[in-house]
Design an enzyme around this catalytic site. Structure first.
Site, PDB file in Angstrom:
ATOM      1  N   LYS A   8     -23.706 -21.560  24.976  1.00  0.00           N
ATOM      2  CA  LYS A   8     -23.864 -22.293  26.235  1.00  0.00           C
ATOM      3  C   LYS A   8     -22.963 -23.521  26.206  1.00  0.00           C
ATOM      4  O   LYS A   8     -23.281 -24.547  25.608  1.00  0.00           O
ATOM      5  CB  LYS A   8     -25.310 -22.735  26.480  1.00  0.00           C
ATOM      6  CG  LYS A   8     -25.517 -23.010  27.972  1.00  0.00           C
ATOM      7  CD  LYS A   8     -26.507 -24.081  28.304  1.00  0.00           C
ATOM      8  CE  LYS A   8     -26.010 -25.483  28.136  1.00  0.00           C
ATOM      9  NZ  LYS A   8     -24.908 -25.888  29.038  1.00  0.00           N
TER      10      LYS A   8
ATOM     11  N   GLU B 196     -24.497 -32.059  15.535  1.00  0.00           N
ATOM     12  CA  GLU B 196     -23.333 -32.951  15.483  1.00  0.00           C
ATOM     13  C   GLU B 196     -23.483 -33.889  16.670  1.00  0.00           C
ATOM     14  O   GLU B 196     -23.249 -33.488  17.810  1.00  0.00           O
ATOM     15  CB  GLU B 196     -22.035 -32.147  15.614  1.00  0.00           C
ATOM     16  CG  GLU B 196     -21.802 -31.159  14.490  1.00  0.00           C
ATOM     17  CD  GLU B 196     -21.549 -31.832  13.162  1.00  0.00           C
ATOM     18  OE1 GLU B 196     -21.067 -32.978  13.150  1.00  0.00           O
ATOM     19  OE2 GLU B 196     -21.849 -31.219  12.128  1.00  0.00           O
TER      20      GLU B 196
ATOM     21  N   CYS C 116     -16.037 -38.069  19.794  1.00  0.00           N
ATOM     22  CA  CYS C 116     -17.223 -38.473  19.032  1.00  0.00           C
ATOM     23  C   CYS C 116     -16.853 -39.407  17.883  1.00  0.00           C
ATOM     24  O   CYS C 116     -17.628 -40.280  17.520  1.00  0.00           O
ATOM     25  CB  CYS C 116     -17.962 -37.252  18.514  1.00  0.00           C
ATOM     26  SG  CYS C 116     -16.876 -36.145  17.615  1.00  0.00           S
TER      27      CYS C 116
ATOM     28  N   GLU D  57     -23.344 -46.025  21.905  1.00  0.00           N
ATOM     29  CA  GLU D  57     -22.106 -45.284  22.138  1.00  0.00           C
ATOM     30  C   GLU D  57     -21.767 -45.346  23.628  1.00  0.00           C
ATOM     31  O   GLU D  57     -22.605 -45.028  24.461  1.00  0.00           O
ATOM     32  CB  GLU D  57     -22.334 -43.827  21.715  1.00  0.00           C
ATOM     33  CG  GLU D  57     -21.097 -42.980  21.765  1.00  0.00           C
ATOM     34  CD  GLU D  57     -21.404 -41.505  21.490  1.00  0.00           C
ATOM     35  OE1 GLU D  57     -22.398 -40.993  22.027  1.00  0.00           O
ATOM     36  OE2 GLU D  57     -20.647 -40.885  20.745  1.00  0.00           O
TER      37      GLU D  57
HETATM   38  P1  NAD Z   1     -25.116 -33.669  26.132  1.00  0.00           P
HETATM   39  O1  NAD Z   1     -26.081 -33.860  25.025  1.00  0.00           O
HETATM   40  O2  NAD Z   1     -25.448 -34.204  27.461  1.00  0.00           O
HETATM   41  O3  NAD Z   1     -24.813 -32.127  26.373  1.00  0.00           O
HETATM   42  C1  NAD Z   1     -24.312 -31.298  25.331  1.00  0.00           C
HETATM   43  C2  NAD Z   1     -24.702 -29.861  25.634  1.00  0.00           C
HETATM   44  O4  NAD Z   1     -26.118 -29.749  25.573  1.00  0.00           O
HETATM   45  C3  NAD Z   1     -24.292 -29.376  27.037  1.00  0.00           C
HETATM   46  O5  NAD Z   1     -23.913 -28.023  26.951  1.00  0.00           O
HETATM   47  C4  NAD Z   1     -25.594 -29.523  27.805  1.00  0.00           C
HETATM   48  O6  NAD Z   1     -25.684 -28.695  28.934  1.00  0.00           O
HETATM   49  C5  NAD Z   1     -26.595 -29.112  26.750  1.00  0.00           C
HETATM   50  N1  NAD Z   1     -27.972 -29.543  26.996  1.00  0.00           N
HETATM   51  C6  NAD Z   1     -28.402 -30.660  27.614  1.00  0.00           C
HETATM   52  N2  NAD Z   1     -29.756 -30.679  27.631  1.00  0.00           N
HETATM   53  C7  NAD Z   1     -30.186 -29.557  27.010  1.00  0.00           C
HETATM   54  C8  NAD Z   1     -31.463 -29.008  26.715  1.00  0.00           C
HETATM   55  N3  NAD Z   1     -32.589 -29.622  27.069  1.00  0.00           N
HETATM   56  N4  NAD Z   1     -31.528 -27.836  26.055  1.00  0.00           N
HETATM   57  C9  NAD Z   1     -30.403 -27.198  25.667  1.00  0.00           C
HETATM   58  N5  NAD Z   1     -29.157 -27.659  25.941  1.00  0.00           N
HETATM   59  C10 NAD Z   1     -29.053 -28.838  26.588  1.00  0.00           C
HETATM   60  O7  NAD Z   1     -23.733 -34.266  25.597  1.00  0.00           O
HETATM   61  P2  NAD Z   1     -22.363 -34.381  26.392  1.00  0.00           P
HETATM   62  O8  NAD Z   1     -22.489 -35.506  27.358  1.00  0.00           O
HETATM   63  O9  NAD Z   1     -21.934 -33.041  26.879  1.00  0.00           O
HETATM   64  O10 NAD Z   1     -21.351 -34.776  25.212  1.00  0.00           O
HETATM   65  C11 NAD Z   1     -21.173 -36.077  24.806  1.00  0.00           C
HETATM   66  C12 NAD Z   1     -21.879 -36.339  23.491  1.00  0.00           C
HETATM   67  O11 NAD Z   1     -21.463 -35.391  22.517  1.00  0.00           O
HETATM   68  C13 NAD Z   1     -21.535 -37.681  22.909  1.00  0.00           C
HETATM   69  O12 NAD Z   1     -22.700 -38.332  22.483  1.00  0.00           O
HETATM   70  C14 NAD Z   1     -20.661 -37.357  21.706  1.00  0.00           C
HETATM   71  O13 NAD Z   1     -20.666 -38.300  20.692  1.00  0.00           O
HETATM   72  C15 NAD Z   1     -21.203 -36.048  21.283  1.00  0.00           C
HETATM   73  N6  NAD Z   1     -20.214 -35.288  20.503  1.00  0.00           N
HETATM   74  C16 NAD Z   1     -20.354 -35.221  19.135  1.00  0.00           C
HETATM   75  C17 NAD Z   1     -19.404 -34.546  18.361  1.00  0.00           C
HETATM   76  C18 NAD Z   1     -19.526 -34.459  16.862  1.00  0.00           C
HETATM   77  O14 NAD Z   1     -18.783 -33.705  16.241  1.00  0.00           O
HETATM   78  N7  NAD Z   1     -20.427 -35.190  16.239  1.00  0.00           N
HETATM   79  C19 NAD Z   1     -18.334 -33.936  18.993  1.00  0.00           C
HETATM   80  C20 NAD Z   1     -18.217 -34.022  20.383  1.00  0.00           C
HETATM   81  C21 NAD Z   1     -19.173 -34.700  21.126  1.00  0.00           C
END
Ligand code: NAD
Length: 488
Positions: free
Chosen positions: A173, A248, A282, A383
Site C-alpha cells: 500500500k 522506519e 527522513c 520533525e
Molecule cells: P504517514 O505516516 O502519514 O503515511 C505513511 C503511509 O502509511 C501511507 O501509505 C499512509 O497511507 C499509510 N497509513 C496512514 N495511516 C495508516 C493506518 N492507520 N493504517 C495503515 N496505513 C496507514 O507518513 P507520510 O506523511 O506519508 O511520510 C512522511 C513520514 O515518513 C515522515 O515522518 C518521515 O520521516 C517518514 N519517513 C521515514 C523514512 C525512514 O527511512 N525512516 C523514510 C521516508 C519517510
C-alpha cells in the site's frame, strides 16, 4: 485500465471509488486512480495468503527468485524515463533527482537478487555423532508493505525486493498521494514472470485501505515507513496477532560542525543535508549544531547561499529545489515555523511563500533558516519534514554529543571535522542508525538502514534487511534413532 492488482488481476475498487492525483508543482491533473477500501485490502490479503500457502513462490529455489529480481532490475532501467517522469509528476521533485532514484531502485533489486541467490542455510556442529543439525531460512509469510510519499518507489523497492528475495508474498500500500510508480512496478513484476497472488497492490488512504494490514490475522509481517504516529498505531494494531513489525519512522537529524571543519565542504553539505528534496527526507540534516567560535561566519555564509536557491517545477532545469508535496503539508511546515518564532528562534531567511505567478498553483515554500535555537524548543525537537533548518550553538565535543542525542529520534546525522580521532569518538557516541563523517546523505544497498530510539526498529537494506523477511528454522535429525528408556 484499472489500478488495483489483486491475485494477478487488474481491477477497480469494489465500491468503484477513484482519486485524482495532482502535481504539487502546478496542481495539474496527473491521473485518476482507483481508490481501495478495506474490503479490497482484505481480498488482497486473502490472495497473498493463498499464494503463500499453496505456492510455488515460497519454495521456488532461491537462485530462481534471485534471477527474477535481476530481470526486474533490468526492466526498471529499460523504463527509467517513464518511471522518473511519473515520480516527478506525483511528488513534484526535480526530474534529475527522480532519475537518480530509479538507478538506486534498480541497484536495490540487483543487490537483493544476488543476495537471494547466495542465501544458504548452515550446518550446526552438535558434537553428537548420530545427529545432523542444520539451520535453514524460510520466508515469514504474507507481508504488509506500507510506504510514504517522499521517495515513493525507492521506499517501495527497499521492501519489495528483500520480501520477494526471501520468498514471501505481499500486499503493497503506497501513499495515496503518489501511486503511479507502484502501479508501474507491479506491471514489471508481472512481465518478469512473478506468479499470480505473490504481489498485490492496493491504493488508497491509510485509515481505509491501510488499516486491515495492521490487524488482519492472515498478515504475518508489517513493514512500515512513514510518520511516528502512524507507526505507533500500526505497532499497537499488530500486537493482537503478534506480527513481526519493522518500522522506519521520522528523524530530527543532527548535523554537527566543529570549528576545525573544512569550511567550504561543511557549508556546502549543510545545505544539501537539509534542503535536498525541500527537506522531505527522513534523514534530512534539519538540526545544525555549529561550534560557537565558527557560528557567525558559518551561518552568514549558509544563509547567503540558502537565500539564492532557485525554486521551480520538476522539469525546470534551472530549478534547484521543488515544491512540498501537498497544501496540507505546506500548512504543517508553516505552522511549525510560526511556532519556532514564538519560541524565540531568529528568522534568517525564508519563512514566507515565494511570490510570482509561477508559484501560485504549486505548494512552494522557500529554504528557511531559524537561528539561535535551543533544544528545549519544540521547533528543535519536532520533525518539520520541510526546508527548515534550526541552528544551535555548542562548545566542545561533550556538549555536541549531548545536544545531538537530545531528541526522541535516532535515525541519522553527521559530524564535520578535520580531526579524525574526534570524528570517530563522536560517531561512536551518537545514538543514530547512520552517522556520516565529512559527508551527508549517501547510502549503499549493501549497508543497513534504520533508526535507534523512536526512529523505529528493524533494518532495511544489507544482510539485516534480508533477515527481516525470513525465519531461521533449526532442523535436528537423529540419524540413529533408538528408545531412550527414560520412562520405561
Ligand atoms: P504517514 O505516516 O502519514 O503515511 C505513511 C503511509 O502509511 C501511507 O501509505 C499512509 O497511507 C499509510 N497509513 C496512514 N495511516 C495508516 C493506518 N492507520 N493504517 C495503515 N496505513 C496507514 O507518513 P507520510 O506523511 O506519508 O511520510 C512522511 C513520514 O515518513 C515522515 O515522518 C518521515 O520521516 C517518514 N519517513 C521515514 C523514512 C525512514 O527511512 N525512516 C523514510 C521516508 C519517510
Amino acid at each position: 485500465m484499472p489500478d488495483l492488482f489483486i491475485d494477478g488481476t487488474w481491477r477497480s475498487a469494489l465500491d468503484e471509488r477513484t482519486r485524482e492525483i495532482r502535481c504539487p508543482a502546478d496542481g495539474s491533473l496527473v491521473g485518476v486512480v482507483d481508490e481501495a477500501g478495506g474490503k479490497d485490502t482484505v481480498e488482497a490479503i486473502a490472495a497473498a495468503r493463498r499464494a503463500f500457502d499453496e505456492g510455488p513462490w515460497p519454495t521456488t529455489p532461491a537462485a530462481d527468485r534471485g534471477d527474477l529480481l535481476l530481470r526486474v532490475a533490468d526492466l526498471l532501467l529499460r523504463d527509467k524515463d517513464a518511471l522518473a517522469r511519473a515520480e516527478s509528476l506525483d511528488t513534484g521533485k526535480r526530474l534529475v533527482e527522480s532519475e537518480y532514484d530509479i538507478d538506486d531502485i534498480s541497484n536495490c533489486f540487483r543487490y537483493f537478487g544476488r543476495a537471494a541467490a547466495a542465501e544458504t542455510g548452515r550446518v550446526v556442529e552438535t558434537g553428537t555423532a548420530s545427529v545432523d543439525s542444520r539451520v535453514v531460512y524460510e520466508p515469514v509469510g504474507v507481508c504488509a508493505l506500507i510506504t510514504p510519499w517522499n521517495y515513493p518507489l525507492l521506499q517501495t523497492a527497499w521492501k519489495v525486493a528483500p520480501a520477494l528475495a526471501a520468498g514471501n508474498t505481499f500486499v503493497l500500500k503506497p501513499s495515496e498521494l503518489t501511486p503511479h510508480t507502484a502501479i508501474h512496478l507491479m506491471r514489471l513484476l508481472e512481465e518478469a514472470g512473478l506468479p499470480p497472488g505473490v504481489a498485490n497492490l492496493v491504493l488508497g488512504a491509510g485509515p481505509e485501505a491501510g488499516a486491515p494490514l495492521g490487524d488482519h490475522p492472515d498478515v504475518d509481517l508489517v513493514s512500515f515507513t512513514g510518520g511516528l504516529q502512524t507507526g505507533r498505531r500500526l505497532m499497537a494494531a499488530a500486537a493482537g496477532t503478534v506480527k513481526k513489525v519493522a518500522l522506519e519512522l521520522g528523524g530530527k537529524n543532527p548535523n554537527i560542525v566543529f570549528a576545525d571543519a573544512d569550511f567550504e565542504t561543511a557549508v556546502d553539505m549543510a545545505l544539501t543535508a537539509v534542503f535536498l528534496h525541500s527537506g522531505q527526507v527522513c534523514s534530512s540534516g534539519a538540526r545544525l549544531l555549529v561550534e560557537d567560535s565558527l557560528h557567525d561566519r558559518f551561518v552568514d555564509e549558509l544563509v547567503r547561499r540558502a537565500s539564492r536557491i532557485r525554486l521551480g517545477g520538476p522539469f525546470d532545469e534551472r530549478a534547484q529545489s521543488g515544491p512540498l508535496v501537498s497544501a496540507a503539508h505546506r500548512a504543517k511546515v508553516e505552522a511549525y515555523v510560526a511556532k519556532g518564532l514564538t519560541e524565540g528562534a531568529v528568522l534568517r531567511c525564508g519563512g514566507a511563500r515565494p511570490s510570482g505567478p509561477e508559484f501560485e498553483a504549486g505548494f512552494y515554500y522557500p529554504p528557511t533558516v531559524l537561528d539561535e535555537c535551543s533544544s528545549d524548543m519544540s521547533v528543535v525537537q519536532d520533525e518539520s519534514f520541510g526546508p527548515v533548518l534550526t541552528v544551535e550553538r555548542f562548545s566542545g565535543e561533550a556538549e555536541a554529543v549531548r545536544l545531538a542525542n537530545d531528541t526522541i529520534y535516532g535515525l541519522a546525522g553527521a559530524v564535520f571535522t578535520t580531526d579524525e580521532a574526534k570524528a570517530q569518538r563522536v560517531a561512536a557516541r551518537l545514538r543514530l542508525g547512520t552517522v556520516w563523517i565529512n559527508d551527508y546523505h549517501p547510502y549503499v544497498p549493501q549497508a543497513e538502514w534504520g533508526g535507534f530510539k523512536q526512529s523505529g526498529f528493524g533494518r532495511e537494506l544489507g544482510p539485516s534487511g534480508l533477515a527481516e523477511y525470513r525465519e531461521a528454522k533449526h532442523i535436528w535429525r537423529n540419524t540413529n534413532p533408538s528408545p531412550q528408556g527414560w520412562f520405561a
